[in-house]
Structures are given as structure tokens and as C-alpha cells.
Motif scaffolding. Structure first.
Motif, PDB file in Angstrom:
ATOM      1  N   THR A  21       0.848  -1.195   0.000  1.00 15.81           N
ATOM      2  CA  THR A  21       0.000   0.000   0.000  1.00 15.81           C
ATOM      3  C   THR A  21       0.881   1.242   0.000  1.00 15.81           C
ATOM      4  OG1 THR A  21      -1.749  -1.146   1.215  1.00 15.81           O
ATOM      5  CG2 THR A  21      -1.779   1.267   1.286  1.00 15.81           C
ATOM      6  N   CYS A  49       0.661   5.087   0.962  1.00 17.82           N
ATOM      7  CA  CYS A  49      -0.145   6.092   1.657  1.00 17.82           C
ATOM      8  C   CYS A  49       0.328   7.474   1.214  1.00 17.82           C
ATOM      9  CB  CYS A  49       0.002   5.937   3.168  1.00 17.82           C
ATOM     10  SG  CYS A  49      -0.601   4.355   3.799  1.00 17.82           S
ATOM     11  N   TYR A 107      -5.113   7.930   7.188  1.00 13.86           N
ATOM     12  CA  TYR A 107      -5.570   6.600   6.784  1.00 13.86           C
ATOM     13  C   TYR A 107      -6.154   5.901   8.004  1.00 13.86           C
ATOM     14  CZ  TYR A 107      -3.468   6.886   2.183  1.00 13.86           C
ATOM     15  OH  TYR A 107      -3.185   7.254   0.890  1.00 13.86           O
ATOM     16  N   LYS A 159      -7.648   2.829   4.539  1.00 19.11           N
ATOM     17  CA  LYS A 159      -7.979   3.627   3.358  1.00 19.11           C
ATOM     18  C   LYS A 159      -7.824   5.096   3.718  1.00 19.11           C
ATOM     19  CE  LYS A 159      -9.601   0.118   0.929  1.00 19.11           C
ATOM     20  NZ  LYS A 159      -8.764  -0.507  -0.049  1.00 19.11           N
TER      21      LYS A 159
END
Length: 170
Positions: free
Chosen positions: A127, A129, A135, A141
Motif C-alpha cells: 500500500t 499512503c 488513513y 484507506k
């Protein structure tokens, strides 16, 4: 006394003015910058790969920093707070980041500067960020852009406070 051990002939290296709690464990290929702190019951295991920390990094009580054998080291920038019981594993954390209590950041994830990972969030492998974001969730998310107020009022405040707190134990 803190448990500080070499692994295969490589010992942890500490910058100036660091605080290591008496029951912290730091082993192997770990490098800490200046004014860092490893709090009670933290584990920083540079046994299977490297861990590099910049200046003013605080690893709060019960947190674990590790990596993956022959695959991913862990890079942590400057002015980073890793909250109580968080796990930071084989990832890259840039400058001015707050990893919330109980959060998990997995292998090959990248957390860019001026970002908050909320308490309990799980940042999955690979992922990315975005800088200047918050997040949250499982999986984590982006929930919103971060305000300058939060950068200064939370990220910087917490990092500076931990420098002050560590002075109480030196």
C-alpha cells in the motif's frame, strides 16, 4: 537493563541523546538517529534484515519493529511516532508521520510524509499512503487530507513530547 544484542556480528548503533527503556529489546542490524526513544516492552528486531531510523523517532510501549528475511528492511524517517502496541514490518515510513496505537504497517508499504495512520488501522502489503493524509480502517484507506493544524498539533507535538518524556528517565 535493556536487552541489546548483536546478531551474526552486527550490533545496534545509537545516535546521540537516545533513551532506551530498561526492558526494551533491540537486536542486530538496527541504526537509530539522534534523540530517539525505545519505550517499555518495545522490540526492535534487526535480526533478519536491517532497520534504519532517522532522528526524533519514538517507539512507544509494546510496539514491534521487524522486517522480512532477505526481502524487506524497514526504513523510518525523522520525527516519527510509533504508537503503543503498533507493528511496523518491512516497510518505509517517511518524515513527520504518526503511526497510531495498535496500527499495523505491513511489508513493502510506504507511508509518505505528514501522514497519520489511525489507531487500529491495518496498512496492507504494497500500500502507498499519500503524503498529507489520514488513513484509517481495516484495511486502511485514505479518509481525508490532513490539516496543517494536525501536522503541527499532533505529529510534531507528540514527537517533541517524547523527547521531553525521555529526559525524565536519563
Amino acid at each position: 537493563m535493556a536487552l541489546i544484542l548483536p546478531v551474526e556480528g552486527i550490533s545496534p548503533v545509537f545516535g546521540n541523546d537516545c533513551f532506551i527503556a530498561p526492558n526494551a529489546t533491540i537486536v542486530g542490524n538496527v541504526t537509530m538517529g539522534d534523540q530517539c526513544s525505545a519505550w517499555f516492552n518495545t522490540v526492535i528486531r534487526g535480526d533478519v534484515n536491517y532497520i534504519r531510523m532517522g532522528n526524533k523517532v519514538n517507539v512507544q510501549d509494546g510496539a514491534c519493529i521487524h522486517c522480512t528475511y532477505l526481502k524487506t528492511g524497514t526504513d523510518i524517517g525523522n520525527n516519527v511516532s510509533i504508537g503503543h502496541n503498533a507493528i511496523v514490518h518491512g516497510c518505509t515510513i517517511h518524515d513527520n508521520v504518526l503511526i497510531g496505537m495498535g496500527a499495523i504497517v505491513m511489508d513493502n508499504a510506504v507511508v509518505h510524509s505528514n501522514t497519520i495512520i489511525a489507531a487500529g488501522a491495518v496498512v496492507l502489503e504494497n500500500t502507498i499512503c499519500e503524503a498529507g493524509s489520514i488513513y484509517a480502517g481495516v484495511p486502511a484507506k485514505k479518509v481525508k487530507d490532513i490539516s496543517q493544524e494536525l501536522i503541527h498539533g499532533e505529529i510534531n507535538r507528540i514527537a517533541e513530547n517524547y523527547i521531553k518524556y525521555s529526559g525524565w528517565f536519563k
